[in-house]
Design a protein around this motif. Structure first.
Motif, PDB file in Angstrom:
ATOM      1  N   MET A 191       9.471  -4.214  -1.185  1.00  0.00           N
ATOM      2  CA  MET A 191       8.682  -5.413  -1.254  1.00  0.00           C
ATOM      3  C   MET A 191       7.274  -5.139  -0.721  1.00  0.00           C
ATOM      4  O   MET A 191       7.098  -4.364   0.203  1.00  0.00           O
ATOM      5  N   SER A 192       6.322  -5.796  -1.274  1.00  0.00           N
ATOM      6  CA  SER A 192       4.935  -5.643  -0.847  1.00  0.00           C
ATOM      7  C   SER A 192       4.521  -6.895  -0.079  1.00  0.00           C
ATOM      8  O   SER A 192       4.802  -8.014  -0.496  1.00  0.00           O
ATOM      9  N   ALA A 193       3.866  -6.682   1.057  1.00  0.00           N
ATOM     10  CA  ALA A 193       3.435  -7.789   1.900  1.00  0.00           C
ATOM     11  C   ALA A 193       1.962  -7.646   2.223  1.00  0.00           C
ATOM     12  O   ALA A 193       1.414  -6.544   2.246  1.00  0.00           O
ATOM     13  N   SER A 194       1.345  -8.761   2.495  1.00  0.00           N
ATOM     14  CA  SER A 194      -0.049  -8.781   2.928  1.00  0.00           C
ATOM     15  C   SER A 194      -0.036  -8.900   4.452  1.00  0.00           C
ATOM     16  O   SER A 194       0.629  -9.777   5.002  1.00  0.00           O
ATOM     17  N   VAL A 195      -0.757  -8.013   5.119  1.00  0.00           N
ATOM     18  CA  VAL A 195      -0.777  -7.990   6.581  1.00  0.00           C
ATOM     19  C   VAL A 195      -2.170  -8.373   7.066  1.00  0.00           C
ATOM     20  O   VAL A 195      -3.147  -7.693   6.751  1.00  0.00           O
ATOM     21  N   ARG A 196      -2.248  -9.461   7.811  1.00  0.00           N
ATOM     22  CA  ARG A 196      -3.517  -9.879   8.409  1.00  0.00           C
ATOM     23  C   ARG A 196      -3.724  -9.080   9.689  1.00  0.00           C
ATOM     24  O   ARG A 196      -2.866  -9.064  10.572  1.00  0.00           O
ATOM     25  N   VAL A 197      -4.877  -8.440   9.775  1.00  0.00           N
ATOM     26  CA  VAL A 197      -5.175  -7.547  10.887  1.00  0.00           C
ATOM     27  C   VAL A 197      -6.199  -8.208  11.804  1.00  0.00           C
ATOM     28  O   VAL A 197      -7.283  -8.584  11.353  1.00  0.00           O
ATOM     29  N   PRO A 198      -5.887  -8.332  13.109  1.00  0.00           N
ATOM     30  CA  PRO A 198      -6.852  -8.932  14.023  1.00  0.00           C
ATOM     31  C   PRO A 198      -8.059  -8.010  14.229  1.00  0.00           C
ATOM     32  O   PRO A 198      -7.972  -6.794  14.046  1.00  0.00           O
ATOM     33  N   THR A 199      -9.158  -8.592  14.613  1.00  0.00           N
ATOM     34  CA  THR A 199     -10.406  -7.851  14.803  1.00  0.00           C
ATOM     35  C   THR A 199     -10.220  -6.609  15.661  1.00  0.00           C
ATOM     36  O   THR A 199     -10.731  -5.533  15.339  1.00  0.00           O
ATOM     37  N   ILE A 200      -9.473  -6.717  16.730  1.00  0.00           N
ATOM     38  CA  ILE A 200      -9.308  -5.607  17.670  1.00  0.00           C
ATOM     39  C   ILE A 200      -8.607  -4.398  17.046  1.00  0.00           C
ATOM     40  O   ILE A 200      -8.768  -3.267  17.510  1.00  0.00           O
ATOM     41  N   LEU A 201      -7.850  -4.592  15.962  1.00  0.00           N
ATOM     42  CA  LEU A 201      -7.145  -3.485  15.316  1.00  0.00           C
ATOM     43  C   LEU A 201      -7.818  -3.003  14.036  1.00  0.00           C
ATOM     44  O   LEU A 201      -7.338  -2.075  13.392  1.00  0.00           O
ATOM     45  N   ARG A 202      -8.932  -3.596  13.676  1.00  0.00           N
ATOM     46  CA  ARG A 202      -9.581  -3.249  12.405  1.00  0.00           C
ATOM     47  C   ARG A 202     -10.209  -1.863  12.402  1.00  0.00           C
ATOM     48  O   ARG A 202     -10.522  -1.339  11.336  1.00  0.00           O
ATOM     49  N   THR A 203     -10.364  -1.247  13.562  1.00  0.00           N
ATOM     50  CA  THR A 203     -10.859   0.135  13.589  1.00  0.00           C
ATOM     51  C   THR A 203      -9.859   1.062  12.895  1.00  0.00           C
ATOM     52  O   THR A 203     -10.242   2.115  12.396  1.00  0.00           O
ATOM     53  N   TYR A 204      -8.593   0.657  12.848  1.00  0.00           N
ATOM     54  CA  TYR A 204      -7.557   1.460  12.190  1.00  0.00           C
ATOM     55  C   TYR A 204      -7.521   1.223  10.681  1.00  0.00           C
ATOM     56  O   TYR A 204      -6.954   2.016   9.937  1.00  0.00           O
ATOM     57  N   THR A 205      -8.093   0.106  10.230  1.00  0.00           N
ATOM     58  CA  THR A 205      -8.022  -0.263   8.810  1.00  0.00           C
ATOM     59  C   THR A 205      -9.393  -0.232   8.135  1.00  0.00           C
ATOM     60  O   THR A 205      -9.607  -0.922   7.144  1.00  0.00           O
ATOM     61  N   ASP A 206     -10.316   0.549   8.695  1.00  0.00           N
ATOM     62  CA  ASP A 206     -11.682   0.630   8.155  1.00  0.00           C
ATOM     63  C   ASP A 206     -12.308  -0.754   8.030  1.00  0.00           C
ATOM     64  O   ASP A 206     -12.923  -1.089   7.019  1.00  0.00           O
ATOM     65  N   ASP A 207     -12.092  -1.577   9.063  1.00  0.00           N
ATOM     66  CA  ASP A 207     -12.633  -2.938   9.169  1.00  0.00           C
ATOM     67  C   ASP A 207     -12.039  -3.939   8.187  1.00  0.00           C
ATOM     68  O   ASP A 207     -12.552  -5.046   8.057  1.00  0.00           O
ATOM     69  N   ALA A 208     -10.962  -3.586   7.506  1.00  0.00           N
ATOM     70  CA  ALA A 208     -10.315  -4.538   6.603  1.00  0.00           C
ATOM     71  C   ALA A 208      -9.566  -5.586   7.418  1.00  0.00           C
ATOM     72  O   ALA A 208      -8.836  -5.252   8.342  1.00  0.00           O
ATOM     73  N   SER A 209      -9.753  -6.840   7.078  1.00  0.00           N
ATOM     74  CA  SER A 209      -9.071  -7.923   7.790  1.00  0.00           C
ATOM     75  C   SER A 209      -7.672  -8.164   7.240  1.00  0.00           C
ATOM     76  O   SER A 209      -6.853  -8.838   7.877  1.00  0.00           O
ATOM     77  N   GLU A 210      -7.399  -7.618   6.063  1.00  0.00           N
ATOM     78  CA  GLU A 210      -6.087  -7.768   5.447  1.00  0.00           C
ATOM     79  C   GLU A 210      -5.781  -6.514   4.647  1.00  0.00           C
ATOM     80  O   GLU A 210      -6.648  -5.997   3.931  1.00  0.00           O
ATOM     81  N   VAL A 211      -4.568  -6.005   4.799  1.00  0.00           N
ATOM     82  CA  VAL A 211      -4.130  -4.818   4.063  1.00  0.00           C
ATOM     83  C   VAL A 211      -2.754  -5.085   3.467  1.00  0.00           C
ATOM     84  O   VAL A 211      -2.068  -6.034   3.854  1.00  0.00           O
ATOM     85  N   THR A 212      -2.357  -4.255   2.546  1.00  0.00           N
ATOM     86  CA  THR A 212      -1.044  -4.373   1.919  1.00  0.00           C
ATOM     87  C   THR A 212      -0.139  -3.282   2.469  1.00  0.00           C
ATOM     88  O   THR A 212      -0.574  -2.156   2.691  1.00  0.00           O
ATOM     89  N   ALA A 213       1.116  -3.646   2.706  1.00  0.00           N
ATOM     90  CA  ALA A 213       2.108  -2.676   3.165  1.00  0.00           C
ATOM     91  C   ALA A 213       3.435  -2.993   2.483  1.00  0.00           C
ATOM     92  O   ALA A 213       3.678  -4.138   2.096  1.00  0.00           O
ATOM     93  N   LYS A 214       4.278  -1.974   2.367  1.00  0.00           N
ATOM     94  CA  LYS A 214       5.553  -2.141   1.668  1.00  0.00           C
ATOM     95  C   LYS A 214       6.719  -1.951   2.612  1.00  0.00           C
ATOM     96  O   LYS A 214       6.645  -1.183   3.563  1.00  0.00           O
TER      97      LYS A 214
END
Length: 92
Positions: free
Chosen positions: A1-24
């Motif tokens: 299943m694919s989910a949308s993950v909302r990323v808080p500001t403090i963790l966006r350094t791990y997601t290249d500043d993306a506020s939302e990413v997809t994970a399975k």
């Protein structure tokens, strides 16, 4: 299943500043594994050394706090919205 993950500001350094990413994954644990595979280091900020959600981090699947569901074994439906919310202290 694919989910949308909302990323808080403090963790966006791990997601290249993306506020939302997809994970399975079929469970929250699998989603966090996939999140870690694509964004190394983020899982350690969500889970403690014993593999449980950190005390001051809240994780919601939809509107449900996973601590009151099945924890990391909470099932993830296709298209689910997962929110990672760090606790915020404040006041006077």
């Amino acid at each position: 299943m694919s989910a949308s993950v909302r990323v808080p500001t403090i963790l966006r350094t791990y997601t290249d500043d993306a506020s939302e990413v997809t994970a399975k994954g079929n469970t929250l644990a699998e989603v966090l594994d996939d999140l870690e595979a694509n964004h190394p280091g983020i899982r350690a900020r969500i889970l403690d050394d014993s593999g449980k959600v950190r005390r001051f981090v809240n994780v919601y699947v939809g509107d449900e706090d996973v601590r009151f569901e099945k924890g990391l074994q909470t099932e993830i439906a296709d298209g689910a919205q997962i929110s990672i919310i760090p606790a915020v202290a404040g006041g006077c």
